[in-house]
Design a protein around this motif. Structure first.
Motif, PDB file in Angstrom:
ATOM      1  N   TRP A 216     -18.765  40.808 -28.110  1.00 12.06           N
ATOM      2  CA  TRP A 216     -19.227  42.632 -27.336  1.00 12.06           C
ATOM      3  C   TRP A 216     -19.669  43.320 -27.840  1.00 12.06           C
ATOM      4  O   TRP A 216     -20.768  43.830 -27.245  1.00 12.06           O
ATOM      5  CB  TRP A 216     -17.540  42.909 -27.542  1.00 12.06           C
ATOM      6  CG  TRP A 216     -17.057  43.055 -25.818  1.00 12.06           C
ATOM      7  CD1 TRP A 216     -16.044  42.218 -24.923  1.00 12.06           C
ATOM      8  CD2 TRP A 216     -16.881  43.721 -24.909  1.00 12.06           C
ATOM      9  NE1 TRP A 216     -15.513  42.530 -24.504  1.00 12.06           N
ATOM     10  CE2 TRP A 216     -16.754  43.399 -23.754  1.00 12.06           C
ATOM     11  CE3 TRP A 216     -17.830  44.986 -24.353  1.00 12.06           C
ATOM     12  CZ2 TRP A 216     -15.967  43.794 -22.362  1.00 12.06           C
ATOM     13  CZ3 TRP A 216     -18.219  44.877 -22.922  1.00 12.06           C
ATOM     14  CH2 TRP A 216     -16.882  44.561 -22.022  1.00 12.06           C
ATOM     15  N   TRP A 217     -20.076  43.216 -29.325  1.00 16.23           N
ATOM     16  CA  TRP A 217     -20.808  43.998 -30.150  1.00 16.23           C
ATOM     17  C   TRP A 217     -21.254  42.514 -31.384  1.00 16.23           C
ATOM     18  O   TRP A 217     -20.735  41.944 -32.651  1.00 16.23           O
ATOM     19  CB  TRP A 217     -20.368  44.974 -31.173  1.00 16.23           C
ATOM     20  CG  TRP A 217     -20.642  45.699 -31.947  1.00 16.23           C
ATOM     21  CD1 TRP A 217     -21.844  46.405 -31.241  1.00 16.23           C
ATOM     22  CD2 TRP A 217     -20.610  46.283 -33.249  1.00 16.23           C
ATOM     23  NE1 TRP A 217     -22.357  46.672 -32.119  1.00 16.23           N
ATOM     24  CE2 TRP A 217     -21.820  46.648 -33.878  1.00 16.23           C
ATOM     25  CE3 TRP A 217     -19.544  45.381 -33.740  1.00 16.23           C
ATOM     26  CZ2 TRP A 217     -21.867  47.786 -34.798  1.00 16.23           C
ATOM     27  CZ3 TRP A 217     -20.091  46.680 -35.450  1.00 16.23           C
ATOM     28  CH2 TRP A 217     -20.742  47.059 -35.731  1.00 16.23           C
ATOM     29  N   THR A 218     -22.406  42.452 -31.264  1.00 15.52           N
ATOM     30  CA  THR A 218     -22.772  41.499 -32.158  1.00 15.52           C
ATOM     31  C   THR A 218     -24.204  41.920 -32.787  1.00 15.52           C
ATOM     32  O   THR A 218     -25.039  41.420 -32.542  1.00 15.52           O
ATOM     33  CB  THR A 218     -23.423  40.133 -30.891  1.00 15.52           C
ATOM     34  OG1 THR A 218     -24.572  40.112 -30.252  1.00 15.52           O
ATOM     35  CG2 THR A 218     -22.189  39.298 -30.399  1.00 15.52           C
ATOM     36  N   PRO A 219     -24.014  42.816 -33.746  1.00 15.96           N
ATOM     37  CA  PRO A 219     -25.444  42.880 -34.860  1.00 15.96           C
ATOM     38  C   PRO A 219     -25.523  42.363 -35.097  1.00 15.96           C
ATOM     39  O   PRO A 219     -26.903  42.177 -35.969  1.00 15.96           O
ATOM     40  CB  PRO A 219     -24.345  44.030 -35.895  1.00 15.96           C
ATOM     41  CG  PRO A 219     -22.718  43.337 -35.559  1.00 15.96           C
ATOM     42  CD  PRO A 219     -22.801  43.214 -34.104  1.00 15.96           C
ATOM     43  N   PHE A 220     -24.949  40.934 -36.216  1.00 13.56           N
ATOM     44  CA  PHE A 220     -25.824  40.283 -36.741  1.00 13.56           C
ATOM     45  C   PHE A 220     -26.011  38.750 -36.171  1.00 13.56           C
ATOM     46  O   PHE A 220     -25.097  38.692 -34.626  1.00 13.56           O
ATOM     47  CB  PHE A 220     -24.382  39.628 -37.985  1.00 13.56           C
ATOM     48  CG  PHE A 220     -24.015  41.384 -38.812  1.00 13.56           C
ATOM     49  CD1 PHE A 220     -25.691  41.024 -39.457  1.00 13.56           C
ATOM     50  CD2 PHE A 220     -23.406  40.490 -38.854  1.00 13.56           C
ATOM     51  CE1 PHE A 220     -25.174  42.082 -40.305  1.00 13.56           C
ATOM     52  CE2 PHE A 220     -22.600  42.432 -39.838  1.00 13.56           C
ATOM     53  CZ  PHE A 220     -23.745  43.345 -40.516  1.00 13.56           C
ATOM     54  N   ALA A 221     -26.624  37.516 -36.358  1.00 10.80           N
ATOM     55  CA  ALA A 221     -26.823  36.762 -35.237  1.00 10.80           C
ATOM     56  C   ALA A 221     -26.495  35.922 -35.810  1.00 10.80           C
ATOM     57  O   ALA A 221     -26.170  35.103 -34.790  1.00 10.80           O
ATOM     58  CB  ALA A 221     -27.964  36.110 -36.358  1.00 10.80           C
ATOM     59  N   GLY A 222     -25.247  35.390 -35.933  1.00  9.20           N
ATOM     60  CA  GLY A 222     -23.884  34.384 -36.669  1.00  9.20           C
ATOM     61  C   GLY A 222     -23.223  34.700 -34.931  1.00  9.20           C
ATOM     62  O   GLY A 222     -22.558  34.431 -34.648  1.00  9.20           O
ATOM     63  N   GLY A 223     -23.036  36.429 -34.732  1.00  7.39           N
ATOM     64  CA  GLY A 223     -21.821  36.622 -34.048  1.00  7.39           C
ATOM     65  C   GLY A 223     -22.592  36.424 -32.358  1.00  7.39           C
ATOM     66  O   GLY A 223     -21.503  35.877 -31.675  1.00  7.39           O
ATOM     67  N   VAL A 224     -24.027  36.445 -32.881  1.00  5.36           N
ATOM     68  CA  VAL A 224     -24.189  35.678 -31.243  1.00  5.36           C
ATOM     69  C   VAL A 224     -24.403  34.099 -31.215  1.00  5.36           C
ATOM     70  O   VAL A 224     -23.571  33.316 -29.939  1.00  5.36           O
ATOM     71  CB  VAL A 224     -26.049  36.289 -30.678  1.00  5.36           C
ATOM     72  CG1 VAL A 224     -26.979  35.228 -30.085  1.00  5.36           C
ATOM     73  CG2 VAL A 224     -25.973  37.501 -31.153  1.00  5.36           C
ATOM     74  N   MET A 225     -24.727  33.419 -32.118  1.00  4.01           N
ATOM     75  CA  MET A 225     -24.333  31.933 -31.716  1.00  4.01           C
ATOM     76  C   MET A 225     -22.894  31.627 -31.990  1.00  4.01           C
ATOM     77  O   MET A 225     -23.427  30.040 -31.107  1.00  4.01           O
ATOM     78  CB  MET A 225     -25.097  31.082 -33.478  1.00  4.01           C
ATOM     79  CG  MET A 225     -26.814  31.608 -33.073  1.00  4.01           C
ATOM     80  SD  MET A 225     -27.575  31.684 -31.845  1.00  4.01           S
ATOM     81  CE  MET A 225     -28.194  29.230 -32.280  1.00  4.01           C
TER      82      MET A 225
END
Length: 229
Positions: A216-225
């Motif tokens: 839902w909320w991914t301010p950092f790259a790791g939260g996407v990957m």
């Protein structure tokens, strides 16, 4: 007056200590919120198909981008991102893919490396800055840990394309800016960058619009990957 100096210094030290403690607490709470927010799935029932259109989600540790076929049945990106916008020597290479990401104008244009990021530019981006598209042209990019393949159904890829198209301004309304190398450029784009709407949030929002499972909320790259196996 001399006797008062140590007392004043002690008060200043206490204030500085409290300010540092509050700053550390704020950073800690932000990091926790980012971890929680990126762990809550959107499109939780989505599963990668056995056949479809392969894209990539790439990351450099801080920033993420979406890599797509330059030409497919759903979209010919050469119309929106012509190789002619690249320096003359690079325009004629046999490009096969295009990498698209969104970010803050000043950060993109004035930080060719993260070592070039100034405090003023960083604060400006956090408070709010104009958006910019970063477009890189690739020749047969190889998958890897930092460029992970994600397979979409044709209708999902079509939705992804439509979402990105909303960020593409017509040629007469955008400026082309020189990139970091001879195979990438920047374009004016709508949107305001701030701490709640980062480059990585753009990536996850774009994937979610296609129906892909992501946070839902991914301010950092790791939260996407972490959602791309």
């Amino acid at each position: 007056m001399a006797a008062q100096a140590p007392a004043i210094l002690k008060r200043l030290a206490r204030w500085a200590g409290r300010a540092f403690a509050w700053l550390a607490l704020a950073i800690g709470l932000f990091m926790l919120a980012a971890w929680v927010g990126s762990s809550i799935p959107r499109n939780a029932d989505w599963r990668e198909p056995a056949r479809g259109i392969d894209i990539m989600v790439e990351a450099n540790g801080i920033h993420t981008a979406i890599v797509m076929p330059l030409v497919s049945a759903q979209k010919d990106w050469r119309r929106d991102f012509p190789a002619g916008d690249l320096p003359a020597g690079a325009a004629k290479r046999p490009y096969t893919h295009v990498s698209v990401s969104w970010g803050e104008r000043e950060v993109f244009l004035h930080t060719p490396t993260w070592a070039d990021l100034s405090p003023a530019t960083a604060v400006g981006a956090i408070v709010g800055g104009d958006g910019l598209l970063h477009v890189a042209h690739y020749v047969r990019p190889a998958p890897g840990e930092n460029a992970r393949v994600l397979r979409l159904r044709p209708e999902e890829y079509a939705r992804l394309v439509r979402r990105i198209e909303t960020q593409v301004l017509p040629p007469e309304r955008r400026e082309v800016y020189r990139g970091y190398a001879d195979w990438d450029v920047f374009y004016d784009a709508p949107g305001t960058y701030h701490l709640g709407n980062t480059c990585n949030q753009w990536t996850s929002d774009t994937l979610a619009a296609a129906g892909v499972r992501t946070g839902w909320w991914t301010p950092f790259a790791g939260g996407v990957m972490k959602w791309v196996e």
